[in-house]
Design an enzyme around this catalytic site. Sequence first.
Site, PDB file in Angstrom:
ATOM      1  CG  HIS A  62       9.827  -1.050  -2.826  1.00 54.57           C
ATOM      2  ND1 HIS A  62       9.885   0.050  -3.655  1.00 54.57           N
ATOM      3  CD2 HIS A  62       8.744  -1.763  -3.211  1.00 54.57           C
ATOM      4  CE1 HIS A  62       8.864  -0.005  -4.507  1.00 54.57           C
ATOM      5  NE2 HIS A  62       8.158  -1.097  -4.257  1.00 54.57           N
ATOM      6  CD  GLU A  67       8.357  -4.776  -6.612  1.00 56.00           C
ATOM      7  OE1 GLU A  67       7.142  -4.878  -6.757  1.00 56.00           O
ATOM      8  OE2 GLU A  67       8.876  -3.898  -5.891  1.00 56.00           O
ATOM      9  CD1 TRP A 115      -2.495  -1.602  -0.068  1.00 56.51           C
ATOM     10  CD2 TRP A 115      -3.510  -0.448   1.551  1.00 56.51           C
ATOM     11  NE1 TRP A 115      -3.807  -1.977  -0.061  1.00 56.51           N
ATOM     12  CE2 TRP A 115      -4.459  -1.283   0.931  1.00 56.51           C
ATOM     13  CE3 TRP A 115      -3.920   0.356   2.605  1.00 56.51           C
ATOM     14  CZ2 TRP A 115      -5.794  -1.318   1.319  1.00 56.51           C
ATOM     15  CZ3 TRP A 115      -5.248   0.313   2.992  1.00 56.51           C
ATOM     16  CH2 TRP A 115      -6.181  -0.509   2.346  1.00 56.51           C
ATOM     17  CB  SER A 147       2.729  -2.105 -14.154  1.00 56.54           C
ATOM     18  OG  SER A 147       3.317  -0.841 -13.986  1.00 56.54           O
ATOM     19  N   GLY A 150       1.354  -3.078  -6.189  1.00 61.25           N
ATOM     20  CA  GLY A 150       1.300  -1.753  -5.568  1.00 61.25           C
ATOM     21  C   GLY A 150      -0.039  -1.091  -5.818  1.00 61.25           C
ATOM     22  N   GLY A 151      -0.075  -0.177  -6.795  1.00 61.18           N
ATOM     23  CA  GLY A 151      -1.259   0.631  -7.089  1.00 61.18           C
ATOM     24  C   GLY A 151      -2.578  -0.144  -7.076  1.00 61.18           C
ATOM     25  CD  GLU A 207       7.992   3.168  -4.552  1.00 66.56           C
ATOM     26  OE1 GLU A 207       7.536   3.025  -3.399  1.00 66.56           O
ATOM     27  OE2 GLU A 207       7.318   2.971  -5.583  1.00 66.56           O
TER      28      GLU A 207
HETATM   29  C1  PEP Z   1       5.562  -1.847  -5.981  1.00 64.60           C
HETATM   30  O1  PEP Z   1       5.797  -0.678  -5.709  1.00 64.60           O
HETATM   31  O2  PEP Z   1       6.021  -2.770  -5.295  1.00 64.60           O
HETATM   32  C2  PEP Z   1       4.726  -2.123  -7.144  1.00 64.60           C
HETATM   33  C3  PEP Z   1       4.724  -3.322  -7.634  1.00 64.60           C
HETATM   34  O3  PEP Z   1       3.981  -1.064  -7.611  1.00 64.60           O
HETATM   35  P1  PEP Z   1       2.953  -1.058  -8.847  1.00 64.60           P
HETATM   36  O4  PEP Z   1       2.170  -2.339  -8.819  1.00 64.60           O
HETATM   37  O5  PEP Z   1       2.105   0.136  -8.611  1.00 64.60           O
HETATM   38  O6  PEP Z   1       3.776  -0.959 -10.084  1.00 64.60           O
END
Ligand code: PEP
Length: 246
Positions: free
Chosen positions: A99, A168, A12, A207, A228-229, A101
């Site tokens: 992660h 990722e 989240w 994504s 994520g989103g 980020e």
């Molecule tokens: C994430 O940040 O771990 C991720 C997978 O984000 P999203 O699904 O939004 O690309």
Amino acid sequence: MTNKYMYFVANWKMYGNLSSLNTLDKVIKFSKSKEIKRGRLIYCPPNTLISSFSKKFRNCQIGIGGQNCHESKNYGAHTGFVNCHMLKNIGAHFVIIGHSENREKGESDKLINQKIKSALEAKLKVIFCIGETLNEKRKKKTYSILSKQIKTGLKNIKNKSNIFLAYEPVWAIGSGIIPKPQDLLKTVKFIKNKFKDRSTKVLYGGSVNPQNITNLREINNIDGFLIGGASQNAKKFIDIVKKTYT
Ligand code: PEP
């Protein structure tokens, strides 16, 4: 379609507040249905919500995780941080570490290694994120980057049974773009081959949504998804899980 046992991790990020708890009712109901017999849902909300999620999920099998932790297993003067024992104490069973980020903000492979050790000591399961940037992909460095992240991130960790890898690609996160199926299949195989224990779980993240899951579910060496989103919307999250199995 798959019959495999799969993991669906909802990240989240820095979203959600107490009113978000109402949106979980649908997911709790779904988690008890036959449709999710061969899989596990795991929610990683912001730290502010872990305790409330833990109470909400008391009578179901949904797991809870933190999104990061401090590297120290001890308590101390680290303003704004929490360690793994604190996460465990409020109901977390998992923690996401590495992660992109956070790597982008300076988290090194060495620091990630300390965090993973600290998490395992606190008896948390680790969702260890790895992935190359677009620039690294263009320079054909994907495999060397993943090798380095795995080697340093897992240095001196003998028992890896409580570690899930999450591949990722940084360029796929939040961009709406996913890797080509044949590339993803090869990369997941490459990651799995790094481990003697062939039961090492590798998740894909970047994504994932209810549309592209029909392509992703065909990649048969993936053990689940880090979402994520789309995971912040209960219907989308449930759709992703349902479509993985149908
Ligand atoms: C994430 O940040 O771990 C991720 C997978 O984000 P999203 O699904 O939004 O690309």
